[in-house]
Design a protein around this motif. Structure first.
Motif, mmCIF file in Angstrom:
data_model
loop_
_atom_site.group_PDB
_atom_site.id
_atom_site.type_symbol
_atom_site.label_atom_id
_atom_site.label_comp_id
_atom_site.label_asym_id
_atom_site.label_seq_id
_atom_site.Cartn_x
_atom_site.Cartn_y
_atom_site.Cartn_z
ATOM 1 N N HIS A 221 -5.042 -10.675 -11.238
ATOM 2 C CA HIS A 221 -5.488 -9.301 -11.003
ATOM 3 C C HIS A 221 -4.581 -8.670 -9.952
ATOM 4 C CE1 HIS A 221 -8.217 -5.892 -10.832
ATOM 5 N NE2 HIS A 221 -8.230 -5.987 -9.509
ATOM 6 N N THR A 222 -4.069 -7.484 -10.235
ATOM 7 C CA THR A 222 -3.203 -6.768 -9.298
ATOM 8 C C THR A 222 -3.932 -5.553 -8.735
ATOM 9 O OG1 THR A 222 -1.202 -7.482 -10.464
ATOM 10 C CG2 THR A 222 -1.001 -5.593 -8.985
ATOM 11 N N GLU A 223 -3.964 -5.454 -7.438
ATOM 12 C CA GLU A 223 -4.570 -4.312 -6.763
ATOM 13 C C GLU A 223 -3.456 -3.398 -6.251
ATOM 14 O OE1 GLU A 223 -7.274 -3.262 -2.786
ATOM 15 O OE2 GLU A 223 -6.751 -5.339 -3.253
ATOM 16 N N LYS A 224 -3.419 -2.179 -6.745
ATOM 17 C CA LYS A 224 -2.442 -1.209 -6.269
ATOM 18 C C LYS A 224 -2.995 -0.522 -5.025
ATOM 19 C CE LYS A 224 -0.326 -0.301 -10.774
ATOM 20 N NZ LYS A 224 0.016 0.739 -11.796
ATOM 21 N N LEU A 225 -2.204 -0.478 -3.984
ATOM 22 C CA LEU A 225 -2.647 0.099 -2.722
ATOM 23 C C LEU A 225 -2.258 1.574 -2.629
ATOM 24 C CD1 LEU A 225 -1.684 -2.818 -0.303
ATOM 25 C CD2 LEU A 225 -3.888 -2.380 -1.394
ATOM 26 N N PRO A 226 -2.976 2.335 -1.812
ATOM 27 C CA PRO A 226 -2.648 3.756 -1.658
ATOM 28 C C PRO A 226 -1.242 3.936 -1.088
ATOM 29 C CG PRO A 226 -4.799 3.250 -0.707
ATOM 30 C CD PRO A 226 -4.151 1.944 -1.019
ATOM 31 N N GLU A 227 -0.638 5.061 -1.432
ATOM 32 C CA GLU A 227 0.678 5.366 -0.869
ATOM 33 C C GLU A 227 0.564 5.471 0.653
ATOM 34 O OE1 GLU A 227 4.273 8.630 -1.528
ATOM 35 O OE2 GLU A 227 2.394 8.768 -2.656
ATOM 36 N N ASN A 228 1.574 4.942 1.338
ATOM 37 C CA ASN A 228 1.591 4.937 2.806
ATOM 38 C C ASN A 228 0.455 4.112 3.394
ATOM 39 O OD1 ASN A 228 3.840 6.721 2.852
ATOM 40 N ND2 ASN A 228 2.449 8.478 2.586
ATOM 41 N N ASP A 229 0.068 3.041 2.687
ATOM 42 C CA ASP A 229 -0.946 2.133 3.225
ATOM 43 C C ASP A 229 -0.448 1.553 4.551
ATOM 44 O OD1 ASP A 229 -3.522 0.483 2.300
ATOM 45 O OD2 ASP A 229 -2.149 -0.907 3.294
ATOM 46 N N PRO A 230 -1.319 1.411 5.550
ATOM 47 C CA PRO A 230 -0.898 0.899 6.865
ATOM 48 C C PRO A 230 -0.195 -0.459 6.812
ATOM 49 C CG PRO A 230 -3.107 1.801 6.991
ATOM 50 C CD PRO A 230 -2.733 1.804 5.543
ATOM 51 N N SER A 231 -0.500 -1.245 5.796
ATOM 52 C CA SER A 231 0.122 -2.564 5.675
ATOM 53 C C SER A 231 1.596 -2.473 5.301
ATOM 54 C CB SER A 231 -0.612 -3.387 4.614
ATOM 55 O OG SER A 231 -0.418 -2.831 3.323
ATOM 56 N N GLY A 232 2.007 -1.323 4.756
ATOM 57 C CA GLY A 232 3.376 -1.194 4.280
ATOM 58 C C GLY A 232 3.570 -1.750 2.890
ATOM 59 N N LEU A 233 2.486 -2.272 2.305
ATOM 60 C CA LEU A 233 2.552 -2.866 0.970
ATOM 61 C C LEU A 233 2.208 -1.833 -0.101
ATOM 62 C CD1 LEU A 233 0.634 -6.193 1.731
ATOM 63 C CD2 LEU A 233 3.116 -5.952 1.435
ATOM 64 N N LYS A 234 2.697 -2.098 -1.299
ATOM 65 C CA LYS A 234 2.358 -1.251 -2.444
ATOM 66 C C LYS A 234 1.308 -1.900 -3.338
ATOM 67 C CE LYS A 234 6.745 1.265 -2.722
ATOM 68 N NZ LYS A 234 7.904 1.642 -3.601
ATOM 69 N N ALA A 235 1.219 -3.232 -3.281
ATOM 70 C CA ALA A 235 0.277 -3.927 -4.170
ATOM 71 C C ALA A 235 -0.027 -5.327 -3.646
ATOM 72 C CB ALA A 235 0.842 -4.017 -5.584
ATOM 73 N N ILE A 236 -1.156 -5.861 -4.098
ATOM 74 C CA ILE A 236 -1.512 -7.268 -3.855
ATOM 75 C C ILE A 236 -1.747 -7.918 -5.207
ATOM 76 C CG2 ILE A 236 -3.102 -8.887 -2.764
ATOM 77 C CD1 ILE A 236 -3.842 -6.687 -0.784
ATOM 78 N N TRP A 237 -0.954 -8.908 -5.518
ATOM 79 C CA TRP A 237 -1.106 -9.677 -6.763
ATOM 80 C C TRP A 237 -1.909 -10.921 -6.442
ATOM 81 C CZ3 TRP A 237 0.412 -14.650 -8.170
ATOM 82 C CH2 TRP A 237 0.356 -14.946 -9.534
ATOM 83 N N ARG A 238 -2.983 -11.129 -7.197
ATOM 84 C CA ARG A 238 -3.843 -12.280 -6.957
ATOM 85 C C ARG A 238 -3.931 -13.145 -8.219
ATOM 86 N NH1 ARG A 238 -6.525 -7.948 -4.310
ATOM 87 N NH2 ARG A 238 -6.925 -8.393 -2.077
ATOM 88 N N CYS A 239 -3.980 -14.448 -8.014
ATOM 89 C CA CYS A 239 -4.253 -15.347 -9.135
ATOM 90 C C CYS A 239 -5.322 -16.339 -8.702
ATOM 91 C CB CYS A 239 -2.986 -16.091 -9.580
ATOM 92 S SG CYS A 239 -2.377 -17.299 -8.393
ATOM 93 N N ALA A 240 -6.052 -16.867 -9.685
ATOM 94 C CA ALA A 240 -7.061 -17.898 -9.432
ATOM 95 C C ALA A 240 -6.941 -18.918 -10.552
ATOM 96 C CB ALA A 240 -8.461 -17.290 -9.402
ATOM 97 N N THR A 241 -6.882 -20.185 -10.189
ATOM 98 C CA THR A 241 -6.598 -21.240 -11.166
ATOM 99 C C THR A 241 -7.666 -22.328 -11.195
ATOM 100 O OG1 THR A 241 -5.335 -22.617 -9.614
ATOM 101 C CG2 THR A 241 -4.122 -20.884 -10.802
ATOM 102 N N GLN A 242 -7.720 -23.003 -12.341
ATOM 103 C CA GLN A 242 -8.447 -24.269 -12.482
ATOM 104 C C GLN A 242 -7.694 -25.154 -13.469
ATOM 105 O OE1 GLN A 242 -12.170 -25.751 -12.383
ATOM 106 N NE2 GLN A 242 -13.310 -23.863 -12.001
ATOM 107 N N ALA A 243 -7.503 -26.410 -13.094
ATOM 108 C CA ALA A 243 -6.982 -27.417 -14.015
ATOM 109 C C ALA A 243 -8.185 -28.204 -14.525
ATOM 110 C CB ALA A 243 -5.978 -28.331 -13.320
ATOM 111 N N ILE A 244 -8.523 -28.020 -15.787
ATOM 112 C CA ILE A 244 -9.758 -28.578 -16.349
ATOM 113 C C ILE A 244 -9.434 -29.795 -17.219
ATOM 114 C CG2 ILE A 244 -11.771 -28.115 -17.812
ATOM 115 C CD1 ILE A 244 -11.322 -25.111 -17.132
ATOM 116 N N GLU A 245 -9.974 -30.927 -16.847
ATOM 117 C CA GLU A 245 -9.744 -32.178 -17.583
ATOM 118 C C GLU A 245 -10.865 -32.391 -18.601
ATOM 119 O OE1 GLU A 245 -7.961 -36.067 -18.395
ATOM 120 O OE2 GLU A 245 -7.234 -34.396 -17.166
ATOM 121 N N ILE A 246 -10.501 -32.522 -19.872
ATOM 122 C CA ILE A 246 -11.472 -32.822 -20.927
ATOM 123 C C ILE A 246 -11.203 -34.235 -21.429
ATOM 124 C CG2 ILE A 246 -12.330 -32.155 -23.217
ATOM 125 C CD1 ILE A 246 -12.900 -30.076 -21.051
ATOM 126 N N ASP A 247 -12.219 -35.099 -21.346
ATOM 127 C CA ASP A 247 -12.015 -36.479 -21.806
ATOM 128 C C ASP A 247 -13.033 -36.873 -22.851
ATOM 129 O OD1 ASP A 247 -14.295 -36.720 -20.266
ATOM 130 O OD2 ASP A 247 -13.257 -37.660 -18.589
#
Length: 247
Positions: A221-247
């Motif tokens: 999920h990518t969050e686009k930040l407002p222009e001139n955000d105090p952080s100086g960033l334009k976006a935050i890219w996030r990922c969440a993972t799971q390695a699922i073992e099926i036996d």
């Protein structure tokens, strides 16, 4: 449990010996994505068995990898300050314990000993130092471990979470604690088959986990930040993972 981690090591060995995929086989869209994301196509992954027993040490490993590209990074080459992640264990009763895994050449490893029945959750949430980049990259990783029958772990409080309904094929994506509708989930199966899923209104999607082996599930999920955000960033890219073992 040892056999599960052995199978993980087998997968890792195969990945390390595979040839680089030819760029000619990549679509224009994928190439553009790689140019934008670069090394951030990698993610943190927690490998462990999904079941355990009271009083027995339960081992785990943490990799930084892009399994779709057959790439596992040596710890020394992990992006930015990713190797400074914190790994937490959430018990069925809600107790939160910081774990201290040990670094090897290719991964971090450690173990914990369950003392309650129910669902344990291993989790990482690390936002890497962006340096001069205008995009920050946040890496979230999860593993769920069931010890007999008992209480489920509490809802994760990290920005992006990917959790599995108790031992089922239903996956749920949560963004800042709430169900993420129309969320993206990509799954790489044991035989390199892929699934691209969208979550429904309740943030859930049903995956096909029919074959034995490891499924690598990743929500982004990518969050686009407002222009001139105090952080100086334009976006935050996030990922969440799971390695699922099926036996």
């Amino acid at each position: 449990m040892t056999s599960v981690l052995s199978s993980v090591d087998s997968v890792v060995e195969k990945i390390n010996t595979m040839k680089t995929i030819s760029l000619k086989s990549l679509s224009l869209t994928l190439m553009l994505t790689m140019l934008i994301v670069g090394v951030q196509a990698h993610a943190l992954w927690i490998h462990t068995a999904s079941t355990s027993e009271l009083g027995q040490a339960h081992p785990y490993k943490v990799y930084y990898a892009d399994y779709h590209e057959n790439a596992i990074e040596p710890v020394a080459k992990w992006y930015s300050d990713v190797k400074e992640f914190e790994l937490w264990l959430i018990s069925p009763s809600g107790k939160k314990t910081k774990l201290e895994p040990t670094a090897t050449n290719e991964y971090f490893e450690g173990s914990f000993t369950p003392d309650e029945k129910g669902e344990y959750r291993l989790q990482i949430s690390h936002t890497a130092d962006p340096g001069d980049s205008k995009t920050a990259y946040q890496f979230n990783a999860y593993a769920q471990v069931w010890v007999g029958k008992g209480k489920a772990a509490a809802i994760p409080d990290s920005d992006l979470a990917l959790v599995r309904d108790a031992k089922s094929s239903d996956l749920e994506v949560l963004y800042k604690g709430k169900a993420l509708a129309e969320g993206d989930i990509a799954i790489l199966g044991p035989d390199a088959e892929t699934q691209e899923l969208k979550t429904g209104k309740k943030g859930k999607a049903s995956a096909a986990l029919d074959a034995k082996g490891i499924y690598f599930a990743e929500a982004t999920h990518t969050e686009k930040l407002p222009e001139n955000d105090p952080s100086g960033l334009k976006a935050i890219w996030r990922c969440a993972t799971q390695a699922i073992e099926i036996d």
